[in-house]
Design an enzyme around this catalytic site. Sequence first.
Site, mmCIF file in Angstrom:
data_model
loop_
_atom_site.group_PDB
_atom_site.id
_atom_site.type_symbol
_atom_site.label_atom_id
_atom_site.label_comp_id
_atom_site.label_asym_id
_atom_site.label_seq_id
_atom_site.Cartn_x
_atom_site.Cartn_y
_atom_site.Cartn_z
ATOM 1 N N HIS A 174 0.810 -1.225 0.000
ATOM 2 C CA HIS A 174 0.000 0.000 0.000
ATOM 3 C C HIS A 174 0.841 1.272 0.000
ATOM 4 O O HIS A 174 0.294 2.370 -0.173
ATOM 5 C CB HIS A 174 -0.937 0.033 1.209
ATOM 6 N N ASP B 258 -4.622 -13.150 3.101
ATOM 7 C CA ASP B 258 -5.862 -12.665 3.717
ATOM 8 C C ASP B 258 -7.077 -12.923 2.831
ATOM 9 O O ASP B 258 -8.189 -12.490 3.136
ATOM 10 C CB ASP B 258 -5.764 -11.179 4.114
ATOM 11 N N HIS C 67 -6.227 -7.272 -0.571
ATOM 12 C CA HIS C 67 -6.403 -5.837 -0.807
ATOM 13 C C HIS C 67 -5.611 -5.389 -2.031
ATOM 14 O O HIS C 67 -4.513 -5.892 -2.291
ATOM 15 C CB HIS C 67 -5.920 -5.044 0.404
ATOM 16 N N ASP D 238 -2.559 -10.490 -2.695
ATOM 17 C CA ASP D 238 -3.165 -10.090 -1.423
ATOM 18 C C ASP D 238 -4.637 -9.740 -1.644
ATOM 19 O O ASP D 238 -5.019 -9.287 -2.724
ATOM 20 C CB ASP D 238 -2.400 -8.886 -0.850
HETATM 21 C C1 FKS Z 1 -9.880 -1.894 9.271
HETATM 22 C C2 FKS Z 1 -9.842 -0.830 8.212
HETATM 23 C C3 FKS Z 1 -9.131 -1.234 6.970
HETATM 24 C C4 FKS Z 1 -6.915 -1.695 6.250
HETATM 25 C C5 FKS Z 1 -6.463 -3.031 5.786
HETATM 26 C C6 FKS Z 1 -5.013 -3.031 5.422
HETATM 27 C C7 FKS Z 1 -4.630 -4.297 4.728
HETATM 28 C C8 FKS Z 1 -3.129 -4.458 4.600
HETATM 29 C C9 FKS Z 1 -2.695 -5.571 3.661
HETATM 30 C C10 FKS Z 1 -1.180 -5.676 3.680
HETATM 31 F F1 FKS Z 1 -0.766 -6.609 2.862
HETATM 32 F F2 FKS Z 1 -0.619 -4.541 3.331
HETATM 33 F F3 FKS Z 1 -0.748 -6.003 4.877
HETATM 34 N N1 FKS Z 1 -7.893 -1.815 7.257
HETATM 35 N N2 FKS Z 1 -9.278 -1.432 10.483
HETATM 36 O O1 FKS Z 1 -3.220 -6.809 4.049
HETATM 37 O O2 FKS Z 1 -3.117 -5.337 2.351
HETATM 38 ZN ZN ZN Z 2 -4.280 -7.392 2.534
#
Ligand code: FKS
Ligand code: ZN
Length: 342
Positions: free
Chosen positions: A159, A284, A197, A195
């Site tokens: 990110h 994830d 996300h 991933d």
């Molecule tokens: C919940 C609100 C959204 C953001 C999630 C971040 C995911 C991070 C990820 C990484 F690989 F970078 F670790 N949270 N509190 O899994 O993409």
């Molecule tokens: Zn993620």
Amino acid sequence: MKIIHSPRHLGHSGHVELMNGQVVPAFEKPERVAMILRAVGERQLGPFVDPQAHGLDPVLKVHDADFIRFLSTAWELWTADGRDFPALPSFWKAPGMRSIEPESIDGKLGHFSFDAGCCMVAGTWDAVQAGADIALTGVDLISSGEKAAFALCRPPGHHAHAGTMGGYCFVNNAAVAAQSFIDRGAARVAILDVDYHHGNGTQSIFYARPDVLVCNIHADPMQEFPYFLGYADEPGEGPGEGFNANFPLRWGTDYEGWGAALDAACARIEAHAPDVMLVSLGVDTYKDDPISQFKLDSPDYLKIGARIAKLARPTLFVMEGGYAVEAIGTNVANTLEGFEQG
Ligand code: FKS
Ligand code: ZN
């Protein structure tokens, strides 16, 4: 395959995040690495390798100097104001406001972030530097002829933009590694981000470049973080047009839908004919992940590894997300084992 790891990630702990409007312990925690180490160790997927120090020059090839200076001094500035608890950004610029780096650390935290997902503690910067060194040591190994390696980075990176942290990510480990491959003579690199996300930082860093193809399979940003990037109609720009490919999938997607996107991404990567592959490995996508909404099951990660192996390129896996701590080790080990057997 060699697994690069350092205990220096342990200093990045005791941090928090905002969830449903409340401050909670961060899901991105040191136990994640402990569980991965245990699983890959039990299955003898190693050997384990220490990272070599590479300094900040390769990091500065993809990140802005003022951002890296901010990361390296943020804890000092935060605690100089008398605070001994974790630093968390909570002010951002709206369109129409100015992009200025304020003198105040509270202003700087907002200037260099896009969310409150990057909590900083005393050991964060050291862990971040170790993470970059882990990825760069992976580049060393592949460059010296290893067929594959696993960079067990923590915190994650995908990110992080050139000048912005967010979503648990400070330095974009995969992007630093990709640039390093280019600087060591690779003509074409492909990054496959699996991933859950969207890897907005990685996409942004290489968006205008034809040498680094970025393919992302992820939850539809209409439904999921990071919300403001990662849609299907983002093909790259200028000379980079045609070298970014997004595969957004709806909440509830299982391996049938996910695997079809993987096939499509792999076809795109084959057309690019990369000298080397990077995999931003997040698990994830797992059905019991506490912050995610896909439905992959543990055996599916064997298939993912095997499909990536079919690309038959030198491959550096770089750890990203995965928060079902009880299953993260199995899921990562399955991916690597599927690759080695595939
Ligand atoms: C919940 C609100 C959204 C953001 C999630 C971040 C995911 C991070 C990820 C990484 F690989 F970078 F670790 N949270 N509190 O899994 O993409
Ligand atoms: Zn993620």
